[in-house]
Design a protein around this motif. Sequence first.
Motif, PDB file in Angstrom:
ATOM      1  N   VAL A 121      51.585 121.692 -19.401  1.00 50.06           N
ATOM      2  CA  VAL A 121      50.865 120.892 -19.745  1.00 50.06           C
ATOM      3  C   VAL A 121      49.616 120.463 -20.867  1.00 50.06           C
ATOM      4  CG1 VAL A 121      51.318 118.146 -19.348  1.00 50.06           C
ATOM      5  CG2 VAL A 121      52.116 119.306 -18.193  1.00 50.06           C
ATOM      6  N   GLU A 122      48.614 120.803 -20.027  1.00 57.79           N
ATOM      7  CA  GLU A 122      47.243 120.748 -20.811  1.00 57.79           C
ATOM      8  C   GLU A 122      47.699 121.880 -22.253  1.00 57.79           C
ATOM      9  OE1 GLU A 122      44.414 119.542 -17.756  1.00 57.79           O
ATOM     10  OE2 GLU A 122      44.321 121.768 -17.930  1.00 57.79           O
ATOM     11  N   GLY A 137      49.838 112.962 -20.751  1.00 56.06           N
ATOM     12  CA  GLY A 137      49.537 114.017 -19.763  1.00 56.06           C
ATOM     13  C   GLY A 137      48.545 112.540 -18.619  1.00 56.06           C
TER      14      GLY A 137
END
Length: 153
Positions: free
Chosen positions: A32-33, A81
């Motif tokens: 995700v990052e 996020g």
Amino acid sequence: MDTFAGRLDGAWEWWSAAIEEAQEGRWTRDAVERQVMKDIRAATNALHGGRMAPFTEDSWHVRLGRIANWAGVLRLAARAGGWQLRPVVGHSPPHPAGMAELLSGIYAVGEQGEIWQKQLREGGPPPEKEIAKAEGFLTGPGSIEDLELFFYD
């Protein structure tokens, strides 16, 4: 006191803390990052045509818009996020530092762009040297524009 110099110093401190954690192997970005960073890069393309900052040939509106664009993009990224953006002026980054700290550091400069846009509408342009420093923080060699180069994952 919240000044541009304080924001820029805090931005570098928080950015450096996160990069150090990554380079020392204490923070490895997850999928995700990594994707959020790709999306940030795509959404904040400075469209400078390879020119180096400062972009004095561009109008104040373009220059400030280019900086302020980062604020909105980073707010969206943080929401996506689940990270919380925190003030950096007068605060040391927590350890371990990671994505929230990285985004918070960069956000301080983007948010300054929003402040400058309002200032431009209400009374005139901000100091040229400050604009140039913000542009240099966000674009060019060793800047946020090169962020991906600082990660080894």
